[in-house]
Design a protein around this motif. Structure first.
Motif, mmCIF file in Angstrom:
data_model
loop_
_atom_site.group_PDB
_atom_site.id
_atom_site.type_symbol
_atom_site.label_atom_id
_atom_site.label_comp_id
_atom_site.label_asym_id
_atom_site.label_seq_id
_atom_site.Cartn_x
_atom_site.Cartn_y
_atom_site.Cartn_z
ATOM 1 N N PRO A 201 4.128 -7.831 -21.760
ATOM 2 C CA PRO A 201 3.793 -7.831 -20.326
ATOM 3 C C PRO A 201 4.497 -6.712 -19.536
ATOM 4 O O PRO A 201 3.955 -6.206 -18.559
ATOM 5 C CB PRO A 201 4.267 -9.204 -19.863
ATOM 6 C CG PRO A 201 4.190 -10.060 -21.097
ATOM 7 C CD PRO A 201 4.579 -9.151 -22.219
ATOM 8 N N LEU A 202 5.660 -6.287 -19.995
ATOM 9 C CA LEU A 202 6.364 -5.197 -19.314
ATOM 10 C C LEU A 202 5.718 -3.843 -19.589
ATOM 11 O O LEU A 202 5.954 -2.874 -18.882
ATOM 12 C CB LEU A 202 7.824 -5.146 -19.762
ATOM 13 C CG LEU A 202 8.707 -6.291 -19.254
ATOM 14 C CD1 LEU A 202 10.045 -6.299 -19.996
ATOM 15 C CD2 LEU A 202 8.933 -6.150 -17.747
ATOM 16 N N GLU A 204 2.190 -3.631 -20.521
ATOM 17 C CA GLU A 204 0.741 -3.662 -20.260
ATOM 18 C C GLU A 204 0.422 -4.238 -18.908
ATOM 19 O O GLU A 204 -0.733 -4.433 -18.579
ATOM 20 C CB GLU A 204 0.057 -4.506 -21.362
ATOM 21 C CG GLU A 204 0.169 -3.862 -22.750
ATOM 22 C CD GLU A 204 -0.373 -4.739 -23.863
ATOM 23 O OE1 GLU A 204 -0.334 -5.982 -23.726
ATOM 24 O OE2 GLU A 204 -0.813 -4.174 -24.890
ATOM 25 N N GLY A 205 1.441 -4.528 -18.137
ATOM 26 C CA GLY A 205 1.301 -5.278 -16.883
ATOM 27 C C GLY A 205 0.509 -4.540 -15.808
ATOM 28 O O GLY A 205 0.134 -3.408 -15.971
#
Lengths: 205, 205
Positions: A201-202, A204-205
């Motif tokens: 998530p860091l 592809e966020g």
């Protein structure tokens, strides 16, 4: 430890390895859009102006293969590399080195051509060949290197963090990952790992 | 062990390290002029078609940083790397990795441009920038990396074999080594080592 990274870059590999090792660290993003990697502040951390960089209480480590091996050696309980077997360790290093010095370099000719030429037409010529060079690299990985289920066979290792990171670039480089069934399957299984779920998530966020 | 090399290439580094370790090995030259590195015979040893490759009784190791670390780990009495200190070992790996993935790659744009472009004008444009990129790399090595008297300070290591090997390319790349007094002095002191004296006739003969 402080882990300096930039989203979507090769720092994904070390980031995953830190999570796999259950390391205690603070992640700090460097803003590439604002070329923070060339800022006075960051050049003191890494004079090469690149990510990742890992700040330890002994000093700073740069270069992905070095950071990955350091994580494996510092957190032996995570079993991320065969630490007591120089030959098996060398195989891991050889794989990581190929990703670093050949595959990553092939990819970099798409967006970092200015490192090696000043001429705009030459930069375009470089971009044109990236799908071919990346495809050649991954054909070799598929047929000669990836033993399955993990890169080194039965044992998950730092090579898997690194392969997953670079394989993510294929699509953007104009290469369909499905041409390489073992690589594609590897990427799917990597996605199921909690460490990968924690980190992505860091990026592809 | 069998050590596959080609004269004048990056295999000089591993060749010196083998001598420093007093390893027992047979050196076999691969003839680049006849593109023996792409022969069916050699591609079975190294499917990447590159040198060096080290054949051990366990299997084959490729990639200079992997071979160098393997030699250091397999011949600990030669004290070619701080094997019991993961941080110091990571510093060695980071240095070697920079030579491999940045400096060697910069150099390769002079004679191996066809790896990354098909266009003749682009290959010429690549050649033109090599003196600049190599000079930038060595400015960083001189000011930030080479601690002196050896790369890692008081202790000679596999990094010294590697730096000597790549620094030899400067003149051919259009960069005067004397701009970097510490690098030039390092090269002079390397020449005085018996291991270097042993190996170099095979590469400069």
């Amino acid at each position: 430890m402080i882990f300096y990274y930039a989203p979507q870059t090769v720092s994904v590999a070390s980031h995953i390895a830190l999570e796999e090792a259950s390391a205690s660290y603070e992640a700090r993003a460097i803003n590439f859009r604002e070329t923070e990697q060339r800022s006075e502040h960051y050049l003191k951390i890494n004079p090469k102006g690149r990510v990742p960089a890992l700040v330890t209480d002994r000093g700073i480590i740069t270069e992905t293969p070095a950071i990955l091996a350091y994580i494996a050696q510092t957190f032996p309980q995570a079993q991320l590399a065969p630490l007591d077997d120089p030959f098996a360790f060398a195989e891991i290093q050889a794989f990581n080195n190929y990703l670093c010095a050949t595959v990553h370099v092939a990819h970099a000719h798409k967006v970092r051509g200015g490192r090696w030429v000043d001429d705009d037409a030459a930069i375009e010529a470089m971009k044109k060949k990236v799908p071919q060079t990346m495809a050649e690299c991954f054909a070799l990985i598929e047929t000669e290197m990836l033993r399955g289920p993990w890169v080194m066979g039965e044992n998950y290792s730092i090579c898997d963090c690194y392969l997953f990171t670079i394989a993510r670039w294929l699509e953007g480089d104009g290469v369909a990952i499905d041409q390489y069934p073992a690589v594609a399957d590897h990427a799917r299984r990597m996605r199921e790992r909690p460490a990968v779920g924690q980190v992505m998530p860091l990026h592809e966020g």
